[in-house]
Design an enzyme around this catalytic site. Structure first.
Site, PDB file in Angstrom:
ATOM      1  N   ASP A 129      15.187 -64.406  43.687  1.00 22.01           N
ATOM      2  CA  ASP A 129      14.438 -65.872  43.242  1.00 22.01           C
ATOM      3  C   ASP A 129      14.497 -65.928  41.844  1.00 22.01           C
ATOM      4  OD1 ASP A 129      13.338 -68.489  43.509  1.00 22.01           O
ATOM      5  OD2 ASP A 129      11.372 -67.397  43.433  1.00 22.01           O
ATOM      6  N   SER A 130      14.214 -67.120  41.515  1.00 22.14           N
ATOM      7  CA  SER A 130      14.279 -67.270  39.975  1.00 22.14           C
ATOM      8  C   SER A 130      12.801 -66.894  39.441  1.00 22.14           C
ATOM      9  CB  SER A 130      14.185 -68.883  39.792  1.00 22.14           C
ATOM     10  OG  SER A 130      12.912 -69.697  40.487  1.00 22.14           O
TER      11      SER A 130
ATOM     12  N   TYR B 124      14.341 -72.269  37.378  1.00 17.44           N
ATOM     13  CA  TYR B 124      15.734 -72.682  37.308  1.00 17.44           C
ATOM     14  C   TYR B 124      15.899 -74.091  37.665  1.00 17.44           C
ATOM     15  CZ  TYR B 124      17.548 -67.874  38.598  1.00 17.44           C
ATOM     16  OH  TYR B 124      17.649 -66.460  38.487  1.00 17.44           O
TER      17      TYR B 124
ATOM     18  N   CYS C 165      15.571 -68.987  46.848  1.00 15.51           N
ATOM     19  CA  CYS C 165      15.375 -69.928  45.998  1.00 15.51           C
ATOM     20  C   CYS C 165      16.193 -71.412  46.140  1.00 15.51           C
ATOM     21  CB  CYS C 165      15.843 -69.588  44.411  1.00 15.51           C
ATOM     22  SG  CYS C 165      15.912 -70.613  43.312  1.00 15.51           S
TER      23      CYS C 165
ATOM     24  N   GLU D 180       3.916 -68.676  38.330  1.00 13.18           N
ATOM     25  CA  GLU D 180       4.201 -67.659  37.640  1.00 13.18           C
ATOM     26  C   GLU D 180       3.429 -66.837  36.818  1.00 13.18           C
ATOM     27  OE1 GLU D 180       7.506 -65.867  37.316  1.00 13.18           O
ATOM     28  OE2 GLU D 180       8.258 -67.033  39.065  1.00 13.18           O
TER      29      GLU D 180
ATOM     30  N   CYS E 255      10.883 -75.681  47.271  1.00 15.00           N
ATOM     31  CA  CYS E 255      10.647 -74.628  46.383  1.00 15.00           C
ATOM     32  C   CYS E 255      10.004 -73.226  46.842  1.00 15.00           C
ATOM     33  CB  CYS E 255      10.062 -75.083  44.881  1.00 15.00           C
ATOM     34  SG  CYS E 255       9.927 -73.768  43.682  1.00 15.00           S
TER      35      CYS E 255
ATOM     36  N   HIS F 206       8.665 -71.153  45.576  1.00 12.91           N
ATOM     37  CA  HIS F 206       7.160 -70.856  44.850  1.00 12.91           C
ATOM     38  C   HIS F 206       6.148 -71.486  45.566  1.00 12.91           C
ATOM     39  CE1 HIS F 206       9.531 -69.212  41.564  1.00 12.91           C
ATOM     40  NE2 HIS F 206       8.488 -68.784  40.845  1.00 12.91           N
TER      41      HIS F 206
END
Length: 263
Positions: free
Chosen positions: A11-12, A43, A74, A152, A184, A186
């Site tokens: 994943d990013s 990304y 991702c 993040e 996404c 995340h």
């Protein structure tokens, strides 16, 4: 290919660990290697060419680590790079797309929201899926600007996150959506905060479980499911700091390893 070879996931950044949890829950015997490309996150605001180059770099690293299947955890990388990856590599590659279809089939208000990155919403693959399933439905697309950097950084429910989510969901609430699709990997980490902001009747859908099921199906069909019942190797590698992964995966710390690695 050896059945004991690991599943590779990338994943990013740390967000795809939400997909990892679903895969591990469904396939508890499998060895899994996860790459968090946090150095290059997000990304979502990069060009399709940049996203494809990063996806190739991550895939190459997972191949070096002898992975038998690769999960692109991702949405942005899937919608921009998966066709290239599948042409370039022979092993099976599983992607993740926003779960538009179930939301479109279930909506009663005929209005759904999609919260995703710019890279996903502007991709050709997303556009094709969207057109296919939402002919008679109003779709409110919102770019989740600023969400990935906060996640993040481990900020899942702070004031900054709450204010940002209120801003992003305003149009959806005004449009009377009854489903919000997360585009996404995340974003599942902010579902508890989203639930506090959205009206009670609104359902939130993400793609994690579907990706895990597809991974299991492909491995089963190829006769590549691990049968060894010894403790699996569950390794996480990040090219940034390790603290956020440790925070997000605190329930698994006794059975996983998290290391910093350049890739």
């Amino acid at each position: 290919m050896d059945k004991n070879n690991p599943i590779g996931v990338f994943d990013s950044g740390v967000g795809g660990s939400s997909i990892w949890q679903e895969i591990h829950r469904l396939l508890p015997l499998e060895n899994i290697i996860y790459l968090a490309d946090s150095k290059n996150a997000p990304y979502g605001n990069k060009s399709p060419e940049e996203i494809t180059a990063l996806s190739i770099k991550n895939t190459q690293k997972l191949l070096e680590l002898n992975c038998k299947i690769i999960v692109v955890a991702c949405n942005t990388a899937t919608t921009n790079a998966i066709i290239t990856l599948r042409k370039k590599y022979k092993l099976p590659i599983i992607g993740i797309e926003p779960a538009i279809k179930p939301a479109a089939l279930k909506t009663k208000s005929k209005s759904i929201g999609i919260l995703a990155t710019k890279g996903t919403l502007s991709s050709a693959l997303f556009s094709k899926t969207n057109k296919e399933f939402t002919k008679d439905i109003s779709v409110v697309e919102v770019i989740g600007e600023g969400l990935v950097p906060l996640i993040e950084a481990g900020n899942l429910d702070g004031q900054e996150m709450v204010e940002l989510l209120k801003k992003h969901t305003k149009k959806m609430i005004e449009a009377n959506v009854d489903y919000v699709v997360l585009g996404c990997s995340h974003y599942p980490y902010i579902i508890p905060t989203l639930k506090k902001i959205l009206p009670k009747h609104v359902e939130i859908i993400d793609s994690g479980e579907a990706v895990a099921r597809q991974t299991k199906t492909v491995l089963h069909n190829l006769n590549q499911l691990r049968e060894d019942t010894s403790k699996p190797r569950l390794a996480f590698f990040t090219n940034a700091e390790t603290n956020t992964l440790k925070f997000l995966l605190h329930d698994y710390l006794n059975k996983i390893s998290i290391e910093k690695m350049d890739f």
